[in-house]
Scaffold this active site. Sequence first.
Site, PDB file in Angstrom:
ATOM      1  N   LYS A 113       0.857  -1.297  -0.050  1.00  0.00           N
ATOM      2  CA  LYS A 113      -0.008  -0.019   0.004  1.00  0.00           C
ATOM      3  C   LYS A 113       1.046   1.283   0.065  1.00  0.00           C
ATOM      4  O   LYS A 113       1.945   1.360   0.827  1.00  0.00           O
ATOM      5  CB  LYS A 113      -0.858   0.027   1.359  1.00  0.00           C
ATOM      6  CG  LYS A 113      -1.924   1.353   1.220  1.00  0.00           C
ATOM      7  CD  LYS A 113      -3.013   1.052   2.386  1.00  0.00           C
ATOM      8  CE  LYS A 113      -2.488   1.467   3.846  1.00  0.00           C
ATOM      9  NZ  LYS A 113      -1.848   2.656   4.044  1.00  0.00           N
ATOM     10  N   GLU A 182      -9.493   7.239   3.696  1.00  0.00           N
ATOM     11  CA  GLU A 182      -9.659   7.589   5.181  1.00  0.00           C
ATOM     12  C   GLU A 182      -9.943   8.921   5.641  1.00  0.00           C
ATOM     13  O   GLU A 182      -9.237   9.848   4.879  1.00  0.00           O
ATOM     14  CB  GLU A 182      -8.145   7.067   5.744  1.00  0.00           C
ATOM     15  CG  GLU A 182      -8.026   7.174   7.299  1.00  0.00           C
ATOM     16  CD  GLU A 182      -6.763   6.750   7.723  1.00  0.00           C
ATOM     17  OE1 GLU A 182      -5.932   6.102   7.149  1.00  0.00           O
ATOM     18  OE2 GLU A 182      -6.516   7.270   9.225  1.00  0.00           O
TER      19      GLU A 182
HETATM   20  O1  KIV Z   1      -1.567   1.859   8.939  1.00  0.00           O
HETATM   21  C1  KIV Z   1      -2.844   1.712   8.883  1.00  0.00           C
HETATM   22  O2  KIV Z   1      -3.284   0.943   9.786  1.00  0.00           O
HETATM   23  C2  KIV Z   1      -3.671   2.233   7.743  1.00  0.00           C
HETATM   24  C3  KIV Z   1      -4.916   1.934   7.869  1.00  0.00           C
HETATM   25  C4  KIV Z   1      -5.604   2.904   8.979  1.00  0.00           C
HETATM   26  C5  KIV Z   1      -5.864   1.841   6.654  1.00  0.00           C
HETATM   27  O3  KIV Z   1      -3.001   2.668   7.040  1.00  0.00           O
END
Ligand code: KIV
Length: 287
Positions: A113, A182
């Site tokens: 991600k 988010e």
């Molecule tokens: O690091 C994390 O937990 C996240 C989520 C809140 C999507 O990026």
Amino acid sequence: MSKVTVPEIRAGKGGDKIRMITAYDTPTARIADRAGADMILVGDSVANVVLGYADTLAVDVDVMVHHAAAVMRAEPDALVIGDMPWMSFHVSPEQTVLNAARFIREGGVGAVKIEGGRKRLPVIGAVLDAEIPVMGHLGLTPQSVNVMGGYRVQGKEAQAAYELIADARALADAGVFSIVLEGVPDRVARIVTAEVPVPTIGIGAGASCDGQVLVMHDVLGLGAGGYRPKFVRPYASLADDAVEAVGRFFSDVRSGDFPSRDETYHMPDDAFDALERLIEADASGDD
Ligand code: KIV
């Protein structure tokens, strides 16, 4: 259940709501998987949730890969996504690809991600070119905490919302398989979800997203207390339960009730008699 794949997640757009949760180690990954997670995110939230830092900026690729590998040792069926930390994709596309590759090769995860919108297209494109699936992350991106001036809902004003929608379209065009939204107003999340052909996964983005994600420790009530955003719904109070359990252990230690005979290893009588004879022989030899 068989292993969840990136194409399955992409194809899940508009179907059953996609279930994602964070995990940072083997036990939390086992919990997520047994509960039926479609995706497990090894989030850089490990920094504040588990490691006690004030924000997510404290963790680097070494730390993230260490936690990703621990999650993978649970052998989950869920698709596991490694969160690329701050400064792991900000220097150059080449360095970004090498960092993303560590998540795959050393961490064993199935995707990474990357926070950010159009600004990040060159690095996202480079990672995708290296055959590494990418999940996008828009809205309140915690790695931008200093630029945002705190953890603030994003896209509340028309122009900001318009830019966010354009970012989402650009990420989807670039080939991300899913986008985390988010801290975004529900109306904006609804438009993004309708506009992009890949699943949106909401956290503080309302009910219209294709899926939802929360932080494991928030769901379990295992946090350190303090501020709790309104999108967090705790389903247990494990921190309180844990304090109570450890307190009972301590009181059994004080009272002598722990350990019991059944919780103790025992030596057979004949072996103990022989031991006593050895000790006695030693003692008489000393005289
Ligand atoms: O690091 C994390 O937990 C996240 C989520 C809140 C999507 O990026």
